[in-house]
Design a protein around this motif. Structure first.
Motif, PDB file in Angstrom:
ATOM      1  N   ARG A 116       0.842  -1.199   0.000  1.00  0.00           N
ATOM      2  CA  ARG A 116       0.000   0.000   0.000  1.00  0.00           C
ATOM      3  C   ARG A 116       0.875   1.246   0.000  1.00  0.00           C
ATOM      4  N   ASN A 117       0.291   2.331  -0.460  1.00  0.00           N
ATOM      5  CA  ASN A 117       1.003   3.608  -0.476  1.00  0.00           C
ATOM      6  C   ASN A 117       0.762   4.347   0.834  1.00  0.00           C
ATOM      7  N   LEU A 119      -1.258   6.620   1.462  1.00  0.00           N
ATOM      8  CA  LEU A 119      -2.670   6.881   1.700  1.00  0.00           C
ATOM      9  C   LEU A 119      -3.455   5.634   2.069  1.00  0.00           C
ATOM     10  N   GLY A 120      -2.782   4.497   2.124  1.00  0.00           N
ATOM     11  CA  GLY A 120      -3.459   3.250   2.455  1.00  0.00           C
ATOM     12  C   GLY A 120      -4.091   2.549   1.276  1.00  0.00           C
ATOM     13  N   GLN A 121      -3.875   3.051   0.054  1.00  0.00           N
ATOM     14  CA  GLN A 121      -4.462   2.421  -1.130  1.00  0.00           C
ATOM     15  C   GLN A 121      -3.623   1.234  -1.572  1.00  0.00           C
ATOM     16  N   LEU A 122      -4.290   0.209  -2.073  1.00  0.00           N
ATOM     17  CA  LEU A 122      -3.620  -1.020  -2.506  1.00  0.00           C
ATOM     18  C   LEU A 122      -2.924  -0.787  -3.840  1.00  0.00           C
ATOM     19  N   GLN A 136      -1.346  -8.974  -8.742  1.00  0.00           N
ATOM     20  CA  GLN A 136      -2.033  -7.771  -9.199  1.00  0.00           C
ATOM     21  C   GLN A 136      -1.128  -6.572  -8.957  1.00  0.00           C
ATOM     22  N   CYS A 137      -0.606  -6.017 -10.044  1.00  0.00           N
ATOM     23  CA  CYS A 137       0.307  -4.878  -9.939  1.00  0.00           C
ATOM     24  C   CYS A 137       0.378  -4.211 -11.300  1.00  0.00           C
ATOM     25  N   LYS A 138       1.037  -3.069 -11.344  1.00  0.00           N
ATOM     26  CA  LYS A 138       1.200  -2.359 -12.603  1.00  0.00           C
ATOM     27  C   LYS A 138       2.194  -3.058 -13.534  1.00  0.00           C
ATOM     28  N   ARG A 139       3.233  -3.635 -12.969  1.00  0.00           N
ATOM     29  CA  ARG A 139       4.248  -4.315 -13.771  1.00  0.00           C
ATOM     30  C   ARG A 139       4.836  -5.458 -12.956  1.00  0.00           C
TER      31      ARG A 139
END
Length: 299
Positions: A116-117, A119-122, A136-139
């Motif tokens: 998480r970042n 801000l607490g976002q996954l 599950q990720c961007k890359r």
């Protein structure tokens, strides 16, 4: 004895003597004393039992100056030895095993690792389950041992394989739903290379040419309907000791009749129709392609 002296002598002498100190009873007597001793004895028993339980807990939990049980606190952080079970979320910066043992994360259902970042976002998630492993990720990247070369990478735009050799060991081969771009396709040792499109068209394109070679075997290309070799600017060059064109239609002389008999024809001439169709014409002293043009008319 007078009557007043008799009355005074008969009454108890409760009057204190003048000049003497008063006498008060001191202490606890009776049932109050017994209750006090009972509570003191009970308090002593409770203290002894509490001390015994405290010593037993310290012994069982293995409390030391460095930690408790399998947990050790040192300058580098917290060290766990043996099997550890966490019933609530665990927040740590780094999890590392010993140098001589692997790190095992075990769960009855699945193991989920979240990133998480601030801000607490996954931002990233890895799920290892009994049926599949999901990321599950961007890359997603897989690096070599030294960490310098990317062996595999995938994002929403492309999938890149950086290994020197890609081996597909499945019996059905590799299936590509769309186009594939590669500089070299080679089969393994003592194995055949087969490029097949069962229901669609197989197209090979290259800006500077396509080279197909079989140094130790045969090259075979088959299709159900038509095979086209097309060159826009150059030429199609066939270089071989023997070039065979099988199942070509045979043309006949226009002047020959069905009932005429003659020697069996063994030499033929290769002819080309205006539409590019090839056929064989019986060889003669001159070209017989024009005499057997009925093949071109029915094609």
């Amino acid at each position: 004895m007078t009557q007043e002296q008799y009355i005074l002598a008969a009454q108890p002498n409760n009057l204190q003597r003048p000049g003497g100190a008063p006498i008060y009873p001191v202490g606890i007597y009776g049932w109050r004393k017994r209750c006090l001793y009972f509570f003191v004895l009970l308090l002593l028993v409770i203290m002894i039992v509490n001390l015994a339980l405290t010593i037993w807990i310290l012994k069982v939990m293995n409390f030391t100056v460095d930690g408790m049980g399998n947990l050790r606190v040192n300058k580098q952080g917290v060290r766990l030895e043996g099997i550890s079970e966490f019933l609530l979320p665990l927040y740590v910066k780094e999890i590392q095993s010993r140098k001589d043992s692997p790190l095992i994360l075990q769960s009855d259902r699945n193991v989920t690792v979240n990133a998480r970042n601030e801000l607490g976002q996954l931002t990233g998630q890895l799920i290892v389950g009994s049926q599949a492993v999901e990321a599950q990720c961007k890359r997603f990247e897989v690096h070599s041992n030294d960490g310098g070369k990317v062996l595999f990478s995938a994002d929403k735009d492309e999938v890149s394989i950086g290994a020197g050799k890609l081996r597909v060991a499945g019996t059905e081969g590799a299936v590509f739903g769309h186009s594939i771009e590669t500089p070299h396709i080679r089969a393994g040792p003592s194995q055949d290379l087969k490029l097949e499109s069962p229901t669609r068209t197989l197209t090979m394109e290259a800006p500077k040419g396509v080279e197909i070679s079989a140094d130790a075997g045969d090259f075979k290309a088959t299709c159900r309907k038509e095979m086209q070799l097309h060159s826009t600017e150059g030429e199609i060059f066939l270089n071989a000791n023997t070039i065979r064109l099988g199942n070509l239609p045979h043309g006949t002389f226009a002047a020959s009749s069905p009932g005429s008999t003659g020697p069996k024809q063994t030499v033929y001439e290769l002819c080309v129709c205006p539409n590019g169709k090839l056929y064989l014409s019986p060889a003669g002293t001159g070209s017989t392609c024009q005499d057997t043009s009925n093949v071109c008319l029915w094609s």
